[in-house]
Design an enzyme around this catalytic site. Sequence first.
Site, mmCIF file in Angstrom:
data_model
loop_
_atom_site.group_PDB
_atom_site.id
_atom_site.type_symbol
_atom_site.label_atom_id
_atom_site.label_comp_id
_atom_site.label_asym_id
_atom_site.label_seq_id
_atom_site.Cartn_x
_atom_site.Cartn_y
_atom_site.Cartn_z
ATOM 1 N N ARG A 281 0.820 -1.152 -0.060
ATOM 2 C CA ARG A 281 0.162 0.070 0.043
ATOM 3 C C ARG A 281 0.970 1.312 -0.087
ATOM 4 O O ARG A 281 1.799 1.401 0.476
ATOM 5 C CB ARG A 281 -0.998 0.066 1.324
ATOM 6 C CG ARG A 281 -2.249 -0.774 1.193
ATOM 7 C CD ARG A 281 -3.097 -0.091 0.187
ATOM 8 N NE ARG A 281 -4.504 -0.965 -0.035
ATOM 9 C CZ ARG A 281 -4.525 -1.839 -1.119
ATOM 10 N NH1 ARG A 281 -3.637 -2.287 -1.702
ATOM 11 N NH2 ARG A 281 -6.056 -2.356 -1.030
ATOM 12 N N HIS B 105 -0.261 0.557 -9.708
ATOM 13 C CA HIS B 105 -1.010 -0.516 -9.065
ATOM 14 C C HIS B 105 -1.769 -1.566 -9.640
ATOM 15 O O HIS B 105 -2.942 -1.635 -9.681
ATOM 16 C CB HIS B 105 -2.364 0.345 -8.408
ATOM 17 C CG HIS B 105 -2.686 -0.261 -6.983
ATOM 18 N ND1 HIS B 105 -3.057 0.648 -5.946
ATOM 19 C CD2 HIS B 105 -2.984 -1.381 -6.405
ATOM 20 C CE1 HIS B 105 -3.391 -0.328 -4.921
ATOM 21 N NE2 HIS B 105 -3.186 -1.385 -5.336
ATOM 22 N N GLU C 245 -2.176 7.990 -3.854
ATOM 23 C CA GLU C 245 -3.405 7.176 -4.334
ATOM 24 C C GLU C 245 -4.509 7.453 -3.079
ATOM 25 O O GLU C 245 -5.819 7.188 -3.224
ATOM 26 C CB GLU C 245 -3.458 5.879 -4.369
ATOM 27 C CG GLU C 245 -2.491 5.424 -5.651
ATOM 28 C CD GLU C 245 -2.284 3.669 -5.661
ATOM 29 O OE1 GLU C 245 -3.231 3.196 -5.986
ATOM 30 O OE2 GLU C 245 -1.179 3.377 -5.121
#
Length: 324
Positions: free
Chosen positions: A227, A282, A256
Site C-alpha cells: 500500500r 497499482h 492514491e
Amino acid sequence: MSLIYVTSPIHETVLARLSDLGEVRLGYGVNAVSYDEIRNEVDAVFLRGGHINAEMIAASPKLRIIARHGAGYDNVDYKAAQTHGVWVTNTPGANRRSVIEHVFALLLSLCRKLPLATDQTRNRNWAQDRLALTGIELEGRTVGLVGFGNIGSSVAPVAEALGMKVIFTDPAIEPASDSRWTDFDTLLSTADVVSLHVPLLATTRNLIGAAEFARMKEGAVLINTSRGGVVDEVAMVNALKSGKLAGAGVDVLNAENIDMIRPFEHSTPDIANTPNLIVTAHVAGQTDESLMRVGMSALEAIAAVLNDEVPAHPVNKPVPKSFS
C-alpha cells in the site's frame, strides 16, 4: 430489483453475471453516473477504485454491502459502515498469484536494469554503454519479507526456488514457529532485498522512513506492492539518489489515498523520474485470471447479502437492521 453500483472497470464476465443480481449502474465509461445520483436507491457497491466515506454511507438508506474488489479496504470507512448496518467484505488471497509474479517482475527488472537497457536500445545504442547494464544475480542473496500473510508467505518459496535465502518479520507469528523469523531491525540490516506485504494501518504508515533506510544494507533493493503510505516516499527518493538504495520497485503511491485516478498530481517530487526507481500503476493484481477470481469473490459476497446470508470474508460485523 436491487441496484448495484460498480465504481471502476471489472472483468467483463463478472460484470455480465452481476446483472443477474439486479440493475447495474456504472461509475465509469460513457454512461457513468455519480454516486450522488444513486445513493438513495443503491443496495450494493462493488468497490474497486475510488473511496466510500462515512458521509456517503450515511446518505445511503438502502445500502447493504460494500464489496471490495481486492484485499485492502483502506478506501472504505468500514467502521461507519458497521454503525449503519452495512457489510464490508474483501477478497483475501484471490489475487495472490499475480501479485507474487509482479514482485519478481519488479525485482528482476531492477537487478537486470531492464528499463535502462530498453531505453538504450530504443535510442539505437546497442553496445556503447554495455558496462552500465551490468546486473546482479539473485542466487545467494537474502530477501527480507515484511509481513508473512497470504502474499508474503507465498513469495518465500519462489525466492527460495531462485536460490535466495528468506527471512521475514511479522508480529502475528511466533518467532519459535519458523526459523526464518527475525526481528524488524535485523531484517533491515541483513536483507539485500526488502519486500513489503503489510496493510496500511496506523502502525504501518511510514513504516519505512529515513531511519529505516539508514539501517538497510548499502545497495539494497526495496519492493513495495502492498500500500502507498507504508513507505515515506521523500526518504525513499533521497535514499535512491544517495546510492544507499540500489533500486526500488513500487506498485503503489501514497497519493492514491488522495486521488486514485491522478496520483502523480499529488505525489512526491521526482517520484516518476528517478532513474533507479520503477513505478507501476497499482497493477500487481491485474491479470485476466486474477481479475476474474477477485471479481467473482466480490460478486458472491454481494449475492449472499442480497439473499440475507452472511458473506464470506467480512471486514466488519454490522449492526443488524431491516430493509424494506
